[in-house]
Motif scaffolding. Sequence first.
Motif, PDB file in Angstrom:
ATOM      1  N   SER A 113       9.490  17.033  -0.456  1.00 10.36           N
ATOM      2  CA  SER A 113      10.812  16.435  -0.565  1.00 10.36           C
ATOM      3  C   SER A 113      11.695  17.355  -1.398  1.00 10.36           C
ATOM      4  CB  SER A 113      10.737  15.060  -1.222  1.00 10.36           C
ATOM      5  OG  SER A 113       9.921  14.170  -0.481  1.00 10.36           O
ATOM      6  N   PRO A 114      13.009  17.320  -1.186  1.00 10.76           N
ATOM      7  CA  PRO A 114      13.888  18.198  -1.957  1.00 10.76           C
ATOM      8  C   PRO A 114      13.941  17.796  -3.427  1.00 10.76           C
ATOM      9  CG  PRO A 114      15.172  16.694  -0.604  1.00 10.76           C
ATOM     10  CD  PRO A 114      13.744  16.506  -0.204  1.00 10.76           C
TER      11      PRO A 114
ATOM     12  N   GLU B 110       8.723  21.784   4.679  1.00 12.10           N
ATOM     13  CA  GLU B 110       9.711  21.506   5.728  1.00 12.10           C
ATOM     14  C   GLU B 110      11.121  21.621   5.193  1.00 12.10           C
ATOM     15  OE1 GLU B 110      12.510  19.166   8.171  1.00 12.10           O
ATOM     16  OE2 GLU B 110      11.944  18.832   6.085  1.00 12.10           O
ATOM     17  N   GLU B 111      11.318  21.217   3.937  1.00  9.96           N
ATOM     18  CA  GLU B 111      12.654  21.249   3.351  1.00  9.96           C
ATOM     19  C   GLU B 111      13.165  22.672   3.144  1.00  9.96           C
ATOM     20  OE1 GLU B 111      14.321  18.700   3.257  1.00  9.96           O
ATOM     21  OE2 GLU B 111      12.917  17.031   3.207  1.00  9.96           O
ATOM     22  N   LEU B 112      12.293  23.663   3.293  1.00  7.73           N
ATOM     23  CA  LEU B 112      12.682  25.071   3.145  1.00  7.73           C
ATOM     24  C   LEU B 112      12.745  25.790   4.488  1.00  7.73           C
ATOM     25  CD1 LEU B 112      10.415  26.034   0.104  1.00  7.73           C
ATOM     26  CD2 LEU B 112      12.679  24.965   0.087  1.00  7.73           C
TER      27      LEU B 112
ATOM     28  N   ASP C 240      11.747  10.443   2.470  1.00  6.60           N
ATOM     29  CA  ASP C 240      11.784  11.633   3.317  1.00  6.60           C
ATOM     30  C   ASP C 240      10.823  12.650   2.683  1.00  6.60           C
ATOM     31  OD1 ASP C 240      12.396  13.827   4.899  1.00  6.60           O
ATOM     32  OD2 ASP C 240      14.393  14.132   4.051  1.00  6.60           O
ATOM     33  N   ASN C 241       9.492  12.737   3.124  1.00  5.50           N
ATOM     34  CA  ASN C 241       9.087  12.124   4.348  1.00  5.50           C
ATOM     35  C   ASN C 241       7.719  11.457   4.189  1.00  5.50           C
ATOM     36  OD1 ASN C 241       9.207  11.512   7.145  1.00  5.50           O
ATOM     37  ND2 ASN C 241       8.181  13.406   7.642  1.00  5.50           N
ATOM     38  N   LEU C 242       7.471  10.875   3.020  1.00  6.96           N
ATOM     39  CA  LEU C 242       6.222  10.139   2.848  1.00  6.96           C
ATOM     40  C   LEU C 242       6.189   8.898   3.725  1.00  6.96           C
ATOM     41  CD1 LEU C 242       5.520  10.407  -0.994  1.00  6.96           C
ATOM     42  CD2 LEU C 242       4.657  11.843   0.863  1.00  6.96           C
ATOM     43  N   SER C 243       7.365   8.425   4.165  1.00  4.56           N
ATOM     44  CA  SER C 243       7.395   7.286   5.082  1.00  4.56           C
ATOM     45  C   SER C 243       6.646   7.607   6.368  1.00  4.56           C
ATOM     46  CB  SER C 243       8.839   6.883   5.388  1.00  4.56           C
ATOM     47  OG  SER C 243       9.571   7.951   5.959  1.00  4.56           O
TER      48      SER C 243
ATOM     49  N   GLU D   2       0.840  -1.206   0.000  1.00  2.00           N
ATOM     50  CA  GLU D   2       0.000   0.000   0.000  1.00  2.00           C
ATOM     51  C   GLU D   2       0.874   1.255   0.000  1.00  2.00           C
ATOM     52  OE1 GLU D   2      -3.157   0.437  -0.275  1.00  2.00           O
ATOM     53  OE2 GLU D   2      -4.071  -1.523   0.095  1.00  2.00           O
ATOM     54  N   PHE D   3       1.996   1.192   0.703  1.00  2.00           N
ATOM     55  CA  PHE D   3       2.882   2.347   0.743  1.00  2.00           C
ATOM     56  C   PHE D   3       3.489   2.613  -0.630  1.00  2.00           C
ATOM     57  CE2 PHE D   3       7.247   4.110   1.744  1.00  2.00           C
ATOM     58  CZ  PHE D   3       6.803   5.396   1.957  1.00  2.00           C
ATOM     59  N   ILE D   4       3.867   1.566  -1.342  1.00  2.00           N
ATOM     60  CA  ILE D   4       4.382   1.741  -2.703  1.00  2.00           C
ATOM     61  C   ILE D   4       3.351   2.453  -3.576  1.00  2.00           C
ATOM     62  CG2 ILE D   4       5.013   0.488  -4.802  1.00  2.00           C
ATOM     63  CD1 ILE D   4       6.397  -1.579  -2.989  1.00  2.00           C
ATOM     64  N   ASP D   5       2.087   2.052  -3.456  1.00  2.04           N
ATOM     65  CA  ASP D   5       1.019   2.734  -4.204  1.00  2.04           C
ATOM     66  C   ASP D   5       0.875   4.188  -3.762  1.00  2.04           C
ATOM     67  OD1 ASP D   5       0.501   0.417  -5.594  1.00  2.04           O
ATOM     68  OD2 ASP D   5      -1.218  -0.168  -4.366  1.00  2.04           O
ATOM     69  N   PHE D   6       1.016   4.427  -2.461  1.00  2.00           N
ATOM     70  CA  PHE D   6       0.887   5.789  -1.934  1.00  2.00           C
ATOM     71  C   PHE D   6       1.979   6.693  -2.510  1.00  2.00           C
ATOM     72  CE2 PHE D   6       1.727   9.070   1.288  1.00  2.00           C
ATOM     73  CZ  PHE D   6       0.459   9.580   1.469  1.00  2.00           C
ATOM     74  N   VAL D   7       3.212   6.203  -2.550  1.00  8.91           N
ATOM     75  CA  VAL D   7       4.309   6.996  -3.107  1.00  8.91           C
ATOM     76  C   VAL D   7       4.033   7.302  -4.579  1.00  8.91           C
ATOM     77  CG1 VAL D   7       6.758   6.990  -3.709  1.00  8.91           C
ATOM     78  CG2 VAL D   7       6.035   6.150  -1.477  1.00  8.91           C
ATOM     79  N   GLY D   8       3.588   6.290  -5.322  1.00  7.94           N
ATOM     80  CA  GLY D   8       3.298   6.509  -6.734  1.00  7.94           C
ATOM     81  C   GLY D   8       2.171   7.491  -6.969  1.00  7.94           C
ATOM     82  N   SER D   9       1.249   7.597  -6.022  1.00 11.10           N
ATOM     83  CA  SER D   9       0.122   8.528  -6.129  1.00 11.10           C
ATOM     84  C   SER D   9       0.426   9.900  -5.546  1.00 11.10           C
ATOM     85  CB  SER D   9      -1.108   7.939  -5.423  1.00 11.10           C
ATOM     86  OG  SER D   9      -1.525   6.745  -6.047  1.00 11.10           O
ATOM     87  N   SER D  10       1.647  10.088  -5.037  1.00 10.00           N
ATOM     88  CA  SER D  10       2.012  11.338  -4.364  1.00 10.00           C
ATOM     89  C   SER D  10       3.290  11.926  -4.947  1.00 10.00           C
ATOM     90  CB  SER D  10       2.195  11.083  -2.857  1.00 10.00           C
ATOM     91  OG  SER D  10       1.048  10.503  -2.291  1.00 10.00           O
ATOM     92  N   PRO D  11       3.280  12.283  -6.247  1.00  9.05           N
ATOM     93  CA  PRO D  11       4.493  12.835  -6.851  1.00  9.05           C
ATOM     94  C   PRO D  11       4.805  14.263  -6.416  1.00  9.05           C
ATOM     95  CG  PRO D  11       2.696  12.878  -8.418  1.00  9.05           C
ATOM     96  CD  PRO D  11       2.190  12.129  -7.225  1.00  9.05           C
ATOM     97  N   SER D  12       3.858  14.917  -5.753  1.00  9.23           N
ATOM     98  CA  SER D  12       4.087  16.259  -5.213  1.00  9.23           C
ATOM     99  C   SER D  12       3.389  16.365  -3.866  1.00  9.23           C
ATOM    100  CB  SER D  12       3.552  17.344  -6.161  1.00  9.23           C
ATOM    101  OG  SER D  12       2.129  17.419  -6.091  1.00  9.23           O
ATOM    102  N   SER D  13       3.702  17.399  -3.114  1.00  5.84           N
ATOM    103  CA  SER D  13       3.048  17.605  -1.819  1.00  5.84           C
ATOM    104  C   SER D  13       1.546  17.801  -1.989  1.00  5.84           C
ATOM    105  CB  SER D  13       3.666  18.818  -1.101  1.00  5.84           C
ATOM    106  OG  SER D  13       3.551  19.990  -1.888  1.00  5.84           O
ATOM    107  N   TYR D  14       1.136  18.428  -3.090  1.00  2.00           N
ATOM    108  CA  TYR D  14      -0.289  18.664  -3.334  1.00  2.00           C
ATOM    109  C   TYR D  14      -1.017  17.346  -3.587  1.00  2.00           C
ATOM    110  CZ  TYR D  14       1.748  23.250  -3.869  1.00  2.00           C
ATOM    111  OH  TYR D  14       2.470  24.388  -3.646  1.00  2.00           O
TER     112      TYR D  14
END
Length: 453
Positions: free
Chosen positions: A92-93, A288-290, A257-260, A15-27
Amino acid sequence: MTETLLSNRDGYINEFIDFVGSSPSSYHAARFSAAILAGSGFTELSEEDAWGPVTAGSRGVVVRDGAIIAWRAGEAVTATSPVRVLGAHTDSPGFVLKPQPDFTAAGWSQAGVEIYGGPLINSWLDRDLGFAGRVVTSSGEERLVCTQAVARIPQLAIHLDREANSGLTLDRQRNTQPILAVSSPETSVLELLATAANLPQPGEDPFGEAPARAELTADTGRITAADIAGTDVRMYDTQAASLIGARQEFLASPRLDNLSSTFAGLVALIETEPAPGTISMFASFDHEELGSDTRSGAAGPFLEDVLTRLRAGLGATADDAARAMAASWCLSADAGHSVHPNYQEKHDPNVRPLAGNGPMLKVNANQRYASDAHGAALWQRACATAGVATQEFVSNNTVPCGSTIGPITATRLGIRTVDVGVPLLSMHSARELAHVNDLHGLARAIGAFYAGA
């Protein structure tokens, strides 16, 4: 999302792998998280509307730009009920698209980008990159966008720089602009974004119930490049997260960092009943990275605004609110560093956290992390209750320590805060590395924290 992820490591990682793929930006991360919560019984609220009373079992979620806050009230909540906050961040940076991004050089169409935060710039070279974020039209309509792999930052061949392996130095302006095509007047980043804005986005419909974007835009109309008045768009690595290693125990992934921590808090909130008389909260901020100094960052007013409105919903007086805050906790979860076998001298000689040995308590004498002795005890209780191994991180005295939202949240609200996180290799690379046990263990420990450990 299933209701058994805290007890099912492999299901959690998938599920986390899917979450990362669905979250290419903070928005995307904020919107996708809100959609998952809505499908789990949370009511999405607008900051512009009045909010109702807070009672036992109340569940709410609110999105502000690329940040999200959600809460869940336990049984017997009162005006003095403390909150247990899991704090994380969605950004993420990397690289952000500049205004007027299209330009040509030596027969190539390129895009102007600006460095965001502190990425390992060389890790972005020779990767298949896309653009993701949000665009806003001249009428004020906002749409998420995510292109396929359309860009690349090409590295100079070794034949043209024989000393490259002796020390690669990149000019942050000249050497980081991606190529899009062989020069053509038809090539335009805004055209690519407009096309993406009219298509379904990653994570837009996690439950398969909404109509396709083509249907959604039938009434509002398809947008064109000329309609786009503003962009908040970043480049992202299009390679999917995947399990690697001799025993498939590592997750190689962008944006750990930091979708985990964001995903761990999301799952724990959904699957864990709050301790009686408490309110569980999940807050994942942008920027956060800024340094977090924005309206959707941890140094901004977002969390305080939500807490104030929840207290009003409980009928709390100023004294009630102060008493509640004095008994509250924030668990600031952000990625940390595993000991690196090829650079052991960069770590403390005695405290050497290792990937696979559990999520870490992060400590710094100069309060770059907010952990103290009481926070350490809280974290130990949460991990013991969850049956999760834990370890400590502290910096080598000669290596400056980074920071998190922890000290910011503690300073802004006066809430007791402890810093924790998953140990990584290659932090701030375009592709980072974590152990699957640590990723799952963090979620389990957060669940125990919400349950009152």
